[in-house]
Design an enzyme around this catalytic site. Structure first.
Site, PDB file in Angstrom:
ATOM      1  N   TYR A  37       0.838  -1.202   0.000  1.00 17.41           N
ATOM      2  CA  TYR A  37       0.000   0.000   0.000  1.00 17.41           C
ATOM      3  C   TYR A  37       0.876   1.256   0.000  1.00 17.41           C
ATOM      4  O   TYR A  37       1.577   1.532   0.981  1.00 17.41           O
ATOM      5  CB  TYR A  37      -0.933   0.038   1.216  1.00 17.41           C
ATOM      6  CG  TYR A  37      -1.957  -1.070   1.268  1.00 17.41           C
ATOM      7  CD1 TYR A  37      -2.219  -1.876   0.164  1.00 17.41           C
ATOM      8  CD2 TYR A  37      -2.675  -1.313   2.429  1.00 17.41           C
ATOM      9  CE1 TYR A  37      -3.163  -2.885   0.220  1.00 17.41           C
ATOM     10  CE2 TYR A  37      -3.627  -2.324   2.497  1.00 17.41           C
ATOM     11  CZ  TYR A  37      -3.864  -3.114   1.395  1.00 17.41           C
ATOM     12  OH  TYR A  37      -4.790  -4.115   1.457  1.00 17.41           O
ATOM     13  N   SER A 182     -13.443  -4.769   0.918  1.00 17.59           N
ATOM     14  CA  SER A 182     -14.347  -4.115  -0.037  1.00 17.59           C
ATOM     15  C   SER A 182     -15.806  -4.494   0.216  1.00 17.59           C
ATOM     16  O   SER A 182     -16.544  -4.811  -0.716  1.00 17.59           O
ATOM     17  CB  SER A 182     -13.953  -4.444  -1.475  1.00 17.59           C
ATOM     18  OG  SER A 182     -12.688  -3.927  -1.788  1.00 17.59           O
ATOM     19  N   GLY A 185     -18.559  -2.816  -1.817  1.00 16.99           N
ATOM     20  CA  GLY A 185     -18.457  -2.928  -3.271  1.00 16.99           C
ATOM     21  C   GLY A 185     -17.573  -1.886  -3.915  1.00 16.99           C
ATOM     22  O   GLY A 185     -17.941  -1.318  -4.949  1.00 16.99           O
ATOM     23  N   ARG A 186     -16.420  -1.626  -3.320  1.00 19.70           N
ATOM     24  CA  ARG A 186     -15.460  -0.647  -3.846  1.00 19.70           C
ATOM     25  C   ARG A 186     -16.129   0.713  -4.108  1.00 19.70           C
ATOM     26  O   ARG A 186     -15.819   1.405  -5.066  1.00 19.70           O
ATOM     27  CB  ARG A 186     -14.800  -1.187  -5.115  1.00 19.70           C
ATOM     28  CG  ARG A 186     -14.017  -2.480  -4.866  1.00 19.70           C
ATOM     29  CD  ARG A 186     -13.255  -2.932  -6.078  1.00 19.70           C
ATOM     30  NE  ARG A 186     -12.603  -4.224  -5.854  1.00 19.70           N
ATOM     31  CZ  ARG A 186     -11.403  -4.396  -5.306  1.00 19.70           C
ATOM     32  NH1 ARG A 186     -10.720  -3.345  -4.914  1.00 19.70           N
ATOM     33  NH2 ARG A 186     -10.884  -5.605  -5.145  1.00 19.70           N
ATOM     34  N   PHE A 188     -19.292   1.248  -4.776  1.00 23.61           N
ATOM     35  CA  PHE A 188     -20.511   1.187  -5.591  1.00 23.61           C
ATOM     36  C   PHE A 188     -21.751   1.217  -4.711  1.00 23.61           C
ATOM     37  O   PHE A 188     -22.753   1.851  -5.044  1.00 23.61           O
ATOM     38  CB  PHE A 188     -20.506  -0.091  -6.438  1.00 23.61           C
ATOM     39  CG  PHE A 188     -21.700  -0.232  -7.344  1.00 23.61           C
ATOM     40  CD1 PHE A 188     -21.687   0.319  -8.617  1.00 23.61           C
ATOM     41  CD2 PHE A 188     -22.837  -0.909  -6.928  1.00 23.61           C
ATOM     42  CE1 PHE A 188     -22.788   0.198  -9.455  1.00 23.61           C
ATOM     43  CE2 PHE A 188     -23.952  -1.041  -7.749  1.00 23.61           C
ATOM     44  CZ  PHE A 188     -23.913  -0.471  -9.027  1.00 23.61           C
TER      45      PHE A 188
END
Length: 317
Positions: A37, A182, A185-186, A188
């Site tokens: 990261y 996630s 949903g990242r 979404f």
């Protein structure tokens, strides 16, 4: 991860430090980072921002996926794992990492050898627990036979339910904590819809089929369903997504990532939301794996993991 890369430029250093400190103030007590990261900078950030507060949280980091000369590499050899741990401890300004994951399986190194090296680190007191990320149920079982695995991390949300094929059951059978990454949903699964044409050039979602066209638009109908259910429960869509995760596996520990202070607080409050059985059943039906348009990973990204896929995904590859 979000503070340092993946969905756009890194957050300004001063803001990122304040953000992490605010997370601990709110009550977050499990922070997940990795060598890769920000090419090590995320570990440095945590080490700096939370000096003097190390006892306030459980710290997780990851090895095997690393970097050299600004480029990623994958190395699960015992020597590489030992070197990665030493470097992470220095960046994190700590003498022990609570939970240390293999970030990805290395196809060139038997899982038994990699886990053996991690077991040595446990014996040396450099790490407390061993974790695996994005690995199949078969690999998990092989690893667990060498040394107890404490946690398995994999993508899991209303949009990505692959762990239900075998990994969730393997974790339950072996007494391993499942850690969904996630889970919203990242981004979404949120009240404000994403805009693929506005993704930053460094945004990983540009490479993930279901978050780009033509699939993105086809999935907006699912977002409308989530919005309606969230409204009925008087919560945000992100909170609905997290409450769904917790209802699916009451022992799981979702790790939503964010750089937004309001989302930071909303996510924490999601644990208080009660998910009615009928709503859970309806969400499971509406978000059936085959109802989601587009694969979760591009072919190159899929090649780095060993997690199970549905038959329809295999056909679509």
């Amino acid at each position: 991860m979000n503070l340092s890369h993946a969905y756009g430029p890194a957050q300004a250093h001063k803001d990122a430090v304040a953000f992490l400190q605010r997370a601990i103030d709110i009550g977050y007590d499990f922070l997940d980072t990795a060598t890769i990261y920000g090419m090590g900078n995320n570990e440095k950030l945590i080490g700096e921002a939370l000096q003097g507060r190390r006892s306030s949280f459980l710290l997780a980091s990851k090895c095997v996926m690393g970097f050299k000369d600004g480029k990623r590499w994958l190395d699960g050899s015992p020597e590489a794992i030992r070197k990665a741990c030493t470097a992470s401890l220095e960046r994190l300004r700590t003498d022990v990492i609570d939970l240390y994951y293999m970030h990805r399986p290395d196809p060139n190194v038997p899982i038994e050898e990699s886990v053996g090296a991690l077991a040595d680190l446990v014996a040396q007191g450099k790490i407390r627990m061993i974790g695996l990320s994005e690995m199949s149920a078969e690999t998990i079982k092989k690893a667990h036979a060498v040394h107890p695995i404490s946690a398995v991390q994999s993508e899991y949300s209303l949009l990505t339910r692959n762990p239900e094929i075998a990994v969730l059951q393997a974790c339950q059978d072996l007494g391993i904590t499942f850690v969904p990454f996630s889970p919203v949903g990242r981004g979404f699964l949120a009240d404000a819809p994403l805009k693929p044409d506005e993704y930053h050039e460094s945004d990983l979602r540009r490479t993930f089929p279901r978050y780009s066209e033509p699939h993105f638009s086809q999935n907006l109908a699912l977002l409308d369903i989530a919005k309606a259910q969230a409204k009925a429960l008087n919560c945000t869509v992100g909170q609905l997504a997290l409450a769904w995760c917790l209802a699916q596996d009451k022992t799981c520990v979702p790790i939503p990532g964010t750089t937004n202070l309001q989302h930071l607080e909303d996510n924490f409050a999601a644990a208080e939301i009660s998910m009615p059985a009928d709503v859970l059943a309806q969400l499971n039906a509406d978000f059936a794996p085959e109802a989601v348009s587009g694969l979760r990973y591009s072919p190159p990204a899929q090649a780095t993991v060993s997690t199970e896929r549905y038959e329809f995904e295999m056909r679509a590859q």
